[in-house]
Design a protein around this motif. Structure first.
Motif, PDB file in Angstrom:
ATOM      1  N   SER A 273       0.841  -1.195   0.000  1.00  5.81           N
ATOM      2  CA  SER A 273       0.000   0.000   0.000  1.00  5.81           C
ATOM      3  C   SER A 273       0.875   1.244   0.000  1.00  5.81           C
ATOM      4  O   SER A 273       2.098   1.167   0.110  1.00  5.81           O
ATOM      5  N   VAL A 274       0.216   2.381  -0.100  1.00  2.00           N
ATOM      6  CA  VAL A 274       0.891   3.676  -0.018  1.00  2.00           C
ATOM      7  C   VAL A 274       0.532   4.329   1.316  1.00  2.00           C
ATOM      8  O   VAL A 274      -0.461   3.954   1.952  1.00  2.00           O
ATOM      9  N   PRO A 275       1.312   5.312   1.769  1.00  4.05           N
ATOM     10  CA  PRO A 275       1.070   5.931   3.079  1.00  4.05           C
ATOM     11  C   PRO A 275      -0.352   6.459   3.279  1.00  4.05           C
ATOM     12  O   PRO A 275      -0.856   6.461   4.402  1.00  4.05           O
ATOM     13  N   ARG A 276      -0.996   6.900   2.210  1.00  3.98           N
ATOM     14  CA  ARG A 276      -2.337   7.475   2.333  1.00  3.98           C
ATOM     15  C   ARG A 276      -3.299   6.528   3.041  1.00  3.98           C
ATOM     16  O   ARG A 276      -4.128   6.944   3.846  1.00  3.98           O
ATOM     17  N   PHE A 277      -3.198   5.232   2.742  1.00  2.00           N
ATOM     18  CA  PHE A 277      -4.069   4.240   3.379  1.00  2.00           C
ATOM     19  C   PHE A 277      -3.836   4.206   4.879  1.00  2.00           C
ATOM     20  O   PHE A 277      -4.783   4.228   5.671  1.00  2.00           O
ATOM     21  N   TRP A 278      -2.570   4.177   5.293  1.00  3.21           N
ATOM     22  CA  TRP A 278      -2.253   4.072   6.714  1.00  3.21           C
ATOM     23  C   TRP A 278      -2.523   5.376   7.460  1.00  3.21           C
ATOM     24  O   TRP A 278      -2.816   5.360   8.657  1.00  3.21           O
ATOM     25  N   GLU A 279      -2.458   6.489   6.741  1.00  2.00           N
ATOM     26  CA  GLU A 279      -2.827   7.773   7.353  1.00  2.00           C
ATOM     27  C   GLU A 279      -4.292   7.755   7.762  1.00  2.00           C
ATOM     28  O   GLU A 279      -4.675   8.274   8.817  1.00  2.00           O
ATOM     29  N   LYS A 280      -5.137   7.148   6.909  1.00  2.00           N
ATOM     30  CA  LYS A 280      -6.566   7.038   7.222  1.00  2.00           C
ATOM     31  C   LYS A 280      -6.797   6.102   8.408  1.00  2.00           C
ATOM     32  O   LYS A 280      -7.641   6.365   9.272  1.00  2.00           O
ATOM     33  N   VAL A 485       2.799  17.980   8.504  1.00  2.00           N
ATOM     34  CA  VAL A 485       1.576  18.726   8.795  1.00  2.00           C
ATOM     35  C   VAL A 485       0.338  17.904   8.421  1.00  2.00           C
ATOM     36  O   VAL A 485      -0.714  18.013   9.057  1.00  2.00           O
ATOM     37  N   GLY A 486       0.483  17.045   7.405  1.00  2.00           N
ATOM     38  CA  GLY A 486      -0.635  16.211   6.979  1.00  2.00           C
ATOM     39  C   GLY A 486      -1.057  15.166   7.995  1.00  2.00           C
ATOM     40  O   GLY A 486      -2.085  14.502   7.818  1.00  2.00           O
ATOM     41  N   GLU A 487      -0.280  14.998   9.065  1.00  2.00           N
ATOM     42  CA  GLU A 487      -0.672  14.079  10.145  1.00  2.00           C
ATOM     43  C   GLU A 487      -1.934  14.549  10.857  1.00  2.00           C
ATOM     44  O   GLU A 487      -2.655  13.753  11.447  1.00  2.00           O
ATOM     45  N   ASP A 488      -2.192  15.856  10.830  1.00  2.00           N
ATOM     46  CA  ASP A 488      -3.287  16.404  11.620  1.00  2.00           C
ATOM     47  C   ASP A 488      -4.635  15.861  11.157  1.00  2.00           C
ATOM     48  O   ASP A 488      -4.909  15.773   9.959  1.00  2.00           O
TER      49      ASP A 488
END
Length: 601
Positions: A273-280, A485-488
């Motif tokens: 997967s890509v980080p976007r999935f795990w960020e969600k 910053v996108g962690e927020d």
């Protein structure tokens, strides 16, 4: 298992595994998961290969595939290999102009398409094309254009090749296959110019199998992999081929919007997967923890602390773990962590490779602390994906792991990461000048990424082409700012702006679900979601959170001003590539008036 090309891979596995499940797919009518055995997989690949030969496909032809992830996608790829042809994947979301470019550049005469969207675009291209001769459609429910006299459904297509002449021709071609033959030509997304066709011979994938066998002994034929990313993406393609090589069952997720449902139904042990999935995932779990009170909040916090101590502080560093710490971890692992993972559907997880973009250190640490077996890596289409990834022990969060065996990496001018090895592309298709510029005199491929080496560990610091230079002469790495910053939880998407500007600014798409929850909890009135974008209380809160997240940045790297956008950036509007990377120049041009306003005195 030894083989010198991909054409025989599926058939060798079918001889070994027979009636065991090779592929799983969700039936479009019943919405239930169905199984395809290795024996059926092999037989369907043969039928596809025979039909191609009967249709007139020649050796070295380029076969286009413009589709979502479907079992037919793999049948077609391996059928083309049997004919000594190569395949050219096209993202299912591609526009007619993108399809036209690839069709013309690769001289694709035969194009396989998935659903109505792809068929409509492909037929539009065919009408104006002197190259594209025939379209084969995977989905039997697709409605053909009244003027279409040449297209055919895949099921009807594979029935045309069942004769002895086609079978003999395919057998001859398969036996004459060589590892130097082109397996596929994968076109890059073209964030900085027109797409380039990355030529990967069979030898790239054979080497990929060899070096991953060394690094991933924990992957076995008992695993189940969720096919999540598009098969047009090198990460998913290389991973899926490796799974076939290992005898792993692959669950084909056809609709990207259904992935969360698919994971909960299938419960995979593997998934790239890509980080976007795990960020969600991180955002969802963090919200659950933050909304808890009293004992439950203490329990979650203590569990994460115990998981970090066990997995990161002790196990990863090879330090002996005390009995008390072991007991506490195993209790949490079978209760709190298991429940958290069951919510996502990953409680059976064995290995979850993650690459494609930087992932936040905080998110990575959290996932590993709650015992989600994520491994971070680095690679490119031009390197057949993997260059490096986390070792089982001794990995360092913030790095992209250690280099794969058989791959050479060194740093060049400007700390550019240079790569050499058998997994590196042969050339850019039809672009000899681009090919020449992309290699050093001693044969290393120029990745365009900057990095650093410390004790054998590779760190990627920034994408060189993405580096911004402010009007004050300071260099800014936008990805580092965006990742942090996108962690927020209140931020869905962020694009940093700084090139030739006095300071760093940003375009931010808020996470409306989280924003509305904040408004409701704090009695902030609003009629429409967009009303909240100008609310002083919300903006004051967001200002403080962004400032806190930037605490470790130098003053010139910090976002000084930002603008909230009412709608997300999308591929359809041309703002994102097919791999969901921001087209920075396009976005900067499109939102120029908004950006300029942030720099007015």
């Amino acid at each position: 298992m030894n083989y010198y090309h991909l054409a025989v891979l599926v058939h060798r596995q079918a001889a070994r595994y027979g009636k065991r499940t090779a592929l799983k797919y969700r039936n479009s009518v019943e919405k239930k998961w169905k199984n395809i055995s290795w024996k059926v997989f092999s037989k369907t690949v043969q039928k596809t290969a025979w039909a191609m030969a009967e249709l007139g496909v020649k050796e070295e032809d380029r076969i286009g595939i413009y589709s979502q992830n479907m079992a037919q996608y793999l049948f077609t790829e391996f059928g083309s290999y049997a004919n000594r042809a190569s395949n050219v994947p096209i993202y299912a979301t591609s526009s007619p102009s993108q399809v036209e470019y690839i069709v013309n550049d690769a001289q694709i005469k035969l194009l396989f398409v998935g659903e109505q969207f792809q068929y409509n675009n492909a037929f539009k291209v065919q009408q104006d094309s002197s190259v594209l001769k025939k379209i084969i459609v995977f989905d039997n429910t697709v409605k053909f254009h009244p003027e279409d006299k040449t297209s055919i459904y895949y099921d009807n297509f594979i029935a045309t090749g069942e004769n002895s002449d086609a079978e003999v021709l395919v057998n001859v071609r398969t036996k004459s296959r060589q590892e130097t033959d082109i397996a596929c030509i994968i076109y890059t997304s073209g964030t900085t110019g027109e797409p380039k066709g990355v030529v990967l011979p069979h030898s790239c994938f054979l080497e990929l199998f060899r070096i991953h066998d060394i690094r991933l002994p924990m992957v076995t034929n008992k695993d189940l992999s969720m096919n999540f990313l598009p098969l047009a993406h090198i990460f998913e393609k290389a991973w899926s081929y490796y799974c076939i090589h290992k005898g792993v069952t692959i669950a084909m997720n056809q609709d990207a919007k259904e992935i969360q449902k698919s994971i909960k139904q299938v419960h995979p042990t593997l998934m790239c997967s890509v980080p976007r999935f795990w960020e969600k995932v991180y955002a969802g779990v963090s919200e659950k923890i933050n909304s808890s009170k009293g004992f439950m909040k203490w329990l979650y916090t203590d569990a994460i602390r115990a998981g970090k101590r066990y997995n990161l502080d002790y196990k990863n560093n090879g330090i002996k773990i005390s009995t008390g710490t072991k007991i506490k971890f195993h209790i949490y692992n079978n209760t709190v962590f298991r429940v958290l993972k069951m919510v996502v559907g990953i409680e059976r997880g064995n290995l979850f490779p993650c690459a494609g973009a930087p992932i936040s250190d905080a998110i990575c640490e959290f996932l590993l602390s709650v015992n989600i077996p994520i491994i971070v890596g680095y690679g490119l289409t031009e390197t057949s994906a993997t260059v490096s990834f986390y070792p089982p022990k001794g990995f360092i969060i913030g790095s992209v792991g250690t280099i794969m065996p058989g791959v050479e990496v060194k740093l060049g001018e400007g700390d550019e990461i240079l790569v050499k090895g058998k997994t590196v592309l042969r050339e850019y298709y039809n672009k000899p000048e681009e090919t020449a510029k992309s290699f050093t005199e001693d044969g290393f491929f120029r990745t365009g990424d900057a990095g650093r080496f410390e004790n054998g560990v590779l760190y990627m610091t920034e994408r060189i082409k993405d580096l911004y230079k402010t009007s004050n002469g300071k260099y800014i790495a936008p990805q580092a700012i965006e990742t942090r910053v996108g962690e927020d939880k209140y931020i869905d998407m962020i694009v940093a702006i700084a090139d030739e500007r006095k300071f760093v600014s940003a375009l931010i798409v808020p996470d409306y679900k989280a924003v509305k929850e904040y408004a409701d909890e704090n009695s902030i009135p609003y009629k429409e979601e967009e009303d909240l974008l100008t609310n002083k209380d919300f903006l004051r809160m967001l200002d403080s959170r962004i400032e806190l997240l930037q605490a470790h940045f130098a003053p010139y790297e910090k976002i000084k001003k930002y603008t909230l956008l009412p709608e997300p950036l999308t591929m359809e509007k041309g703002e994102l590539t097919n791999t969901l990377k921001v087209k920075r120049k396009f976005v900067a041009d499109k939102y120029k008036d908004i950006i300029d306003k942030m720099y007015q005195e």
